[in-house]
Design a protein around this motif. Structure first.
Motif, mmCIF file in Angstrom:
data_model
loop_
_atom_site.group_PDB
_atom_site.id
_atom_site.type_symbol
_atom_site.label_atom_id
_atom_site.label_comp_id
_atom_site.label_asym_id
_atom_site.label_seq_id
_atom_site.Cartn_x
_atom_site.Cartn_y
_atom_site.Cartn_z
ATOM 1 N N LEU A 1 41.732 59.078 29.602
ATOM 2 C CA LEU A 1 40.274 58.959 29.657
ATOM 3 C C LEU A 1 39.837 57.629 29.068
ATOM 4 N N SER A 2 40.467 57.227 27.978
ATOM 5 C CA SER A 2 40.160 55.944 27.345
ATOM 6 C C SER A 2 40.463 54.788 28.297
ATOM 7 N N PHE A 3 41.586 54.865 28.984
ATOM 8 C CA PHE A 3 41.957 53.806 29.925
ATOM 9 C C PHE A 3 40.982 53.723 31.096
ATOM 10 N N TYR A 4 40.604 54.879 31.650
ATOM 11 C CA TYR A 4 39.663 54.891 32.776
ATOM 12 C C TYR A 4 38.326 54.250 32.377
ATOM 13 N N ILE A 5 37.841 54.589 31.201
ATOM 14 C CA ILE A 5 36.572 54.018 30.734
ATOM 15 C C ILE A 5 36.728 52.512 30.529
ATOM 16 N N PHE A 6 37.859 52.083 29.976
ATOM 17 C CA PHE A 6 38.115 50.669 29.729
ATOM 18 C C PHE A 6 38.081 49.876 31.039
ATOM 19 N N VAL A 7 38.749 50.389 32.059
ATOM 20 C CA VAL A 7 38.787 49.700 33.363
ATOM 21 C C VAL A 7 37.384 49.609 33.957
ATOM 22 N N ALA A 8 36.638 50.714 33.914
ATOM 23 C CA ALA A 8 35.287 50.725 34.479
ATOM 24 C C ALA A 8 34.387 49.724 33.766
ATOM 25 N N LEU A 9 34.455 49.692 32.438
ATOM 26 C CA LEU A 9 33.611 48.770 31.675
ATOM 27 C C LEU A 9 34.066 47.321 31.850
ATOM 28 N N SER A 10 35.355 47.100 32.081
ATOM 29 C CA SER A 10 35.845 45.737 32.348
ATOM 30 C C SER A 10 35.272 45.215 33.665
ATOM 31 N N VAL A 11 35.230 46.079 34.659
ATOM 32 C CA VAL A 11 34.627 45.695 35.942
ATOM 33 C C VAL A 11 33.164 45.340 35.739
ATOM 34 N N VAL A 12 32.471 46.130 34.928
ATOM 35 C CA VAL A 12 31.044 45.888 34.672
ATOM 36 C C VAL A 12 30.836 44.556 33.972
ATOM 37 N N ILE A 13 31.621 44.266 32.916
ATOM 38 C CA ILE A 13 31.382 43.038 32.142
ATOM 39 C C ILE A 13 31.695 41.796 32.978
ATOM 40 N N VAL A 14 32.698 41.870 33.841
ATOM 41 C CA VAL A 14 33.018 40.730 34.714
ATOM 42 C C VAL A 14 31.934 40.545 35.765
ATOM 43 N N ALA A 15 31.493 41.652 36.384
ATOM 44 C CA ALA A 15 30.479 41.570 37.438
ATOM 45 C C ALA A 15 29.164 41.019 36.899
ATOM 46 N N VAL A 16 28.718 41.532 35.754
ATOM 47 C CA VAL A 16 27.451 41.073 35.177
ATOM 48 C C VAL A 16 27.552 39.604 34.777
ATOM 49 N N THR A 17 28.715 39.202 34.239
ATOM 50 C CA THR A 17 28.907 37.801 33.858
ATOM 51 C C THR A 17 28.806 36.876 35.070
ATOM 52 N N LEU A 18 29.406 37.266 36.192
ATOM 53 C CA LEU A 18 29.367 36.436 37.397
ATOM 54 C C LEU A 18 27.974 36.361 38.011
ATOM 55 N N LEU A 19 27.151 37.393 37.750
ATOM 56 C CA LEU A 19 25.824 37.448 38.351
ATOM 57 C C LEU A 19 24.726 36.900 37.436
ATOM 58 N N THR A 20 25.074 36.576 36.184
ATOM 59 C CA THR A 20 24.070 36.079 35.233
ATOM 60 C C THR A 20 24.528 34.771 34.621
ATOM 61 N N ARG A 21 23.594 34.088 33.994
ATOM 62 C CA ARG A 21 23.897 32.827 33.330
ATOM 63 C C ARG A 21 24.223 33.071 31.874
ATOM 64 N N SER A 22 25.088 32.217 31.326
ATOM 65 C CA SER A 22 25.452 32.343 29.919
ATOM 66 C C SER A 22 24.264 32.000 29.039
#
Length: 517
Positions: A455-476
């Motif tokens: 369960l911890s791994f599944y959540i980690f993967v999902a949140l990793s996808v989110v942090i990468v996607a949001v970073t690519l779509l927003t400015r630093s």
């Protein structure tokens, strides 16, 4: 399970209590500078750091929980100890140089510099909840069950007594008192566990006799993927998520290395605790396997206590119970000190600027309040119906992913920005808190959720996808000040001897894994 004590056992317990209070209070009076109850004046040496982390880590959940897993599954739980060196090295060689360089006192201050104020405020709240629930509440609950069963007192009385003892010298002496008592109690735990393992071997006869009377799977570090409890897939995928948070970003653990006299002492302290991990399976898990051979009808959670009851002569019986109490008190005191540090320096300071004397006074009162809240949480845990290890490890595993994602991606990729971190922290944190509550209360029913590591791994993967996607779509929005893994080699200032020491430890660990697989 009640134990039969005689006057020698009570004498040993009384002597332990007197030495504990003496170390906690008397040495405190000799300190010339009592102004820093949070980091002990940043004067800790490597052996103090190592023993203090060992004492906080080796709580009653480890002593009871590891013996229980040894009884039912063998040495597979050793992975939680033997794999820790990788993440201790990450702490020592990547995170610690920056932590010390910026003089941060708490882990939330790291996110303040890296991602800004909103991420900082999230981690303050999350850290306080984590300390209260994962460290303080669960330790008091497990220890309360243990002490109430041994001495025949009520659960509330046992929890309250433990809280009062730990709170007394923690509030007065701060981190220095916690470290001093931690060193003393670590020695007690190690000596007692070594004696118990020795007596177990004496009773069984030999290593060959032990191996021949246990299933072959008991001596495998990696169990098949089909194993429902601890498959190699769950360990290799789920444990790193927990370990990144636990060893590199948890206030209760990292606070000890933050208090190091300098970078070298902090790094050698991490190496020392990594080395101690080699002996932990022998003194914590092996007694559970021995109990399976000697007293097979015992309930798994009673394996450690059964070994003590049946093998320890009077006097050593008292020492063993003192070791259990020591592990409990040290975990509780470390938790209280971490809570008061974060609350006083990160919460109160945002509303009112306190001078050093006011901070110390506030920290002492916060310690007392945290102890009272911890007692209440411990009593709530009595309704969970879970074993010692599954309760605590499950909570840590489910609460870890948001922090593991933000800290790991934050040092890997410069482009990760504050907005992406905030979405993962607030959104992922809320989801993890809900799942953690469901896990503890077995909602909607027992067995509904996958194993806590997966369960911890599944959540980690999902949140990793989110942090990468949001970073690519927003400015630093926040300038990257923390070196990435690619940059850190030139900034950590570590000597070659430290790297060679890590290499030697890695060689030992690899050899262990080759032999037991």
């Amino acid at each position: 399970m009640s134990l039969s004590f005689n006057y020698i056992d009570y004498l040993v317990l009384g002597l332990y209590a007197l030495i504990l209070l003496y170390v906690g209070f008397r040495f405190n009076k000799k300190e010339k500078n009592q102004q820093d109850i949070f980091l002990g004046g940043r004067t800790l040496k490597w052996w103090q750091i190592g023993f203090s982390i060992f004492g906080a880590n080796a709580g009653p959940m480890m002593l009871i929980g590891f013996a229980s897993i040894g009884f039912t599954h063998g040495i597979v739980a050793s992975n939680f100890e033997l794999l820790a060196w990788v993440f201790l090295m990450l702490l020592a060689m990547v995170f610690l140089p920056y932590y010390l360089k910026t003089k941060i006192t708490t882990i939330p201050q790291f996110l303040l510099i890296r991602f800004g104020k909103r991420s900082y405020n999230f981690l303050i709240v999350y850290s306080l909840i984590s300390i209260l629930v994962v460290w303080l509440g669960s330790a008091l609950y497990a220890g309360g069950l243990l002490i109430s069963g041994i001495f025949g007192i009520t659960l509330f009385t046992a929890i309250a007594v433990i809280a009062v003892i730990a709170t007394s010298f923690t509030a007065i002496g701060g981190l220095k008192a916690v470290v001093r008592t931690g060193v003393f109690q670590s020695v007690i735990i190690i000596i007692s566990s070594v004696i118990l393992t020795f007596l177990g071997f004496q009773k069984i006869g030999s290593v060959d006799a032990l191996v021949s009377q246990t299933p072959e799977s008991y001596w495998k570090l990696f169990l098949p993927a089909s194993n429902a409890a601890y498959s190699w897939v769950g360990i290799l995928l789920g444990y790193p998520v927990v370990a990144i948070y636990y060893w590199c970003a948890d206030q209760t653990i990292v606070q000890k290395v933050l208090a190091a006299r300098d970078l070298k002492e902090g790094q050698y302290g991490a190496i020392f605790i990594g080395t101690l991990k080699v002996i932990m399976p022998i003194i914590f898990i092996l007694p559970g396997i021995m109990c399976y051979v000697l007293f097979r009808d015992t309930a798994p959670d009673n394996a450690y206590i059964t070994m003590i009851k049946e093998l320890m002569p009077h006097g050593l019986l008292g020492l063993s119970i003192a070791a259990l109490i020591a592990s409990l008190v040290d975990t509780v005191s470390s938790s209280l000190n971490s809570f008061c540090t974060v609350f006083t320096l990160d919460v109160v300071q945002q509303f009112k600027v306190l001078n050093r004397e006011q901070q110390v006074r506030m920290g002492k009162w916060v310690t007392v309040v945290a102890a009272i809240v911890g007692v209440g949480i411990a009593l709530l845990f009595s309704y969970s119906g879970k074993g010692f290890f599954d309760l605590t490890q499950g909570l840590v595993s489910i609460l870890s992913p948001p922090l593991a994602v933000v800290f790991l991606w934050g040092i890997f990729w410069k482009r990760i920005n504050g907005k992406a971190a905030e979405i993962v922290l607030y959104g992922g944190g809320f989801i993890c808190l809900v799942l953690g509550a469901c896990h503890v209360l077995n909602y909607p029913y027992e067995g509904y959720w996958p194993h806590f590591l997966m369960l911890s791994f599944y959540i980690f993967v999902a949140l990793s996808v989110v942090i990468v996607a949001v970073t690519l779509l927003t400015r630093s929005e926040v300038k990257m000040e923390v070196p990435t893994l690619l940059d850190v080699k030139d900034k950590m200032g570590s000597s070659s001897s430290i790297w060679w020491t890590w290499a030697a430890l890695a060689t030992v660990m690899i050899a262990i894994y080759i032999y037991f697989n």
